[in-house]
Design an enzyme around this catalytic site. Sequence first.
Site, PDB file in Angstrom:
ATOM      1  N   TYR A   1      -2.603  40.241  59.867  1.00 55.37           N
ATOM      2  CA  TYR A   1      -3.816  41.113  59.716  1.00 55.37           C
ATOM      3  C   TYR A   1      -3.850  41.475  58.040  1.00 55.37           C
ATOM      4  O   TYR A   1      -3.219  41.898  57.645  1.00 55.37           O
ATOM      5  CB  TYR A   1      -4.158  41.665  60.887  1.00 55.37           C
ATOM      6  CG  TYR A   1      -5.312  42.223  61.463  1.00 55.37           C
ATOM      7  CD1 TYR A   1      -6.807  41.199  61.545  1.00 55.37           C
ATOM      8  CD2 TYR A   1      -5.692  43.571  61.741  1.00 55.37           C
ATOM      9  CE1 TYR A   1      -7.545  41.309  61.648  1.00 55.37           C
ATOM     10  CE2 TYR A   1      -6.940  43.594  62.407  1.00 55.37           C
ATOM     11  CZ  TYR A   1      -7.827  42.465  61.703  1.00 55.37           C
ATOM     12  OH  TYR A   1      -9.274  42.833  62.652  1.00 55.37           O
TER      13      TYR A   1
ATOM     14  N   LYS B   1     -10.661  17.521  78.059  1.00 55.65           N
ATOM     15  CA  LYS B   1     -11.358  17.098  76.708  1.00 55.65           C
ATOM     16  C   LYS B   1     -10.399  17.538  75.809  1.00 55.65           C
ATOM     17  O   LYS B   1      -9.493  16.951  74.828  1.00 55.65           O
ATOM     18  CB  LYS B   1     -12.613  16.829  76.761  1.00 55.65           C
ATOM     19  CG  LYS B   1     -13.045  15.647  75.764  1.00 55.65           C
ATOM     20  CD  LYS B   1     -12.932  14.339  76.087  1.00 55.65           C
ATOM     21  CE  LYS B   1     -13.313  13.027  74.831  1.00 55.65           C
ATOM     22  NZ  LYS B   1     -14.012  12.116  75.431  1.00 55.65           N
TER      23      LYS B   1
END
Length: 493
Positions: free
Chosen positions: A132, A187
Amino acid sequence: IGFCLNRKSENMLRQVCRWFGTPTAAQSITMRVKIPHVAGNLAKITTAIGEHGGNIGAIDIVRSHKDHIVRDITVDTHGDNNADEITSAVGDIPGIEVMNVSDRVFLLHLGGKLEIHGKMPLKTRDDLSMAYTPGVARVCSAIAKDRRKAWNLTIKRNTVAVVSDGTAVLGLGDIGPEAAMPVMEGKAQLFKEFADVDAFPICLNTKDTEEIISIVKALAPTFGGVNLEDIAAPRCFEIEDRLKAECDIPVFHDDQHGTAIVLGAALINAIRITDKSFEDLKVIVMGVGAAGTSCTHLMHDLGVKNIIGLDRQGALYKGREGMNEAKQKYAEVTNPNMEKGSLSEVIKGADLLVGLSGPNCVTVEDIKSMRPDPLVFVMSNPDPEIKPELIQDIAGVVATGRSDYPNQINNVLAFPGIFRGALDVQATKITNDMKLAAARAIADCIPEEELSPDYIIPSVFNPEVSHAVAAAVRTAAYADGVHRKTFSGDHTR
């Protein structure tokens, strides 16, 4: 007693199970039962379950006391009504207390089926400063100067959006975006399990075509591909066509093309074991929605010339009244002999029936009127257009969309490998040649000497399928010039 089943007796056993109903894990419950320490009580419980058609999967001890024991009994049932019957029967046994009943499927879905993990630990100040701020700013600047670097420096290169508006979910119809989420989560699991593709469900609270197109285009920078799912026809055609034209990443409506690719694989192998040829086939397609239209196009690409589509009004042909734009386009490229009438009229002399419509709408007489040893691919779920056991002595090859019959036409054989291959070469689109290559790769996963009327489609758990499909898709992408990179052999690099 141990015994072996040959192919014929195995199919007979399947048929008997369907006649009497087969309990499945998809309809399973776990009963927590308090049982007094009296000889024979457990036997009474198991007998009651068996007499009501349940199949016991496991019996576990939760805790034991001086005068009773608490057990969890997992039972596969035939459905909600059967589960209630079994629970009541166990509860009616004197001295037995059913303390709680849990639906295993609902338990599996608690909190959803997906979560996100970081690829590296953040344990130190150095870790944080690199993953970060401030270190990440250098990566952002590099991408800002050359946006192509997003493919290597972000999740884009291995991530697919699974997008739905919830208007055509399974056989449930228009149930809305929230209710579509469990399917889209599933899915995403399939993408990861079968092709190591990271996929994320995005269910949209809009049915407006322009709004869906706008949203997906705005999301496209995050993803390497878009899998459209369970969007009702005819809107799905325009949505996919527009997105393919306006996005620089693959857009693939699986309800259309996944079904078509696996059907194509089934047809390739069915042709190999019969004396039929693509050019001479007469094909009937029942249902010309998303899947039926795409199946027709892929069969054309395989060399099939005589395809007749049917809707509720009968055969589609050029000039027929009452057709929407999608059906008019379909009629322009099909039914060369302008045959008219109902299914029973146009199916006469046909070689292949493709069912994508609804349950029990085809008769035995219809199948008998086809040419000898017809190919019957009836894919309506959960109940096909005609029960295969009714035509087992008539049809040459039968395929369905169900796992409890031979030759299941299941999209999971196609879409994971297709996106794996497309992502590996950073493809800009999925072309017709890539779909055709995928169909042939699936078909070729079964050695020719192993092909039989009951085995023209590989198992969804065959680990070679997705690899073969991905390799074929990559090769076709190179040939069609839609690749951005050459695959190194490792999709993580």
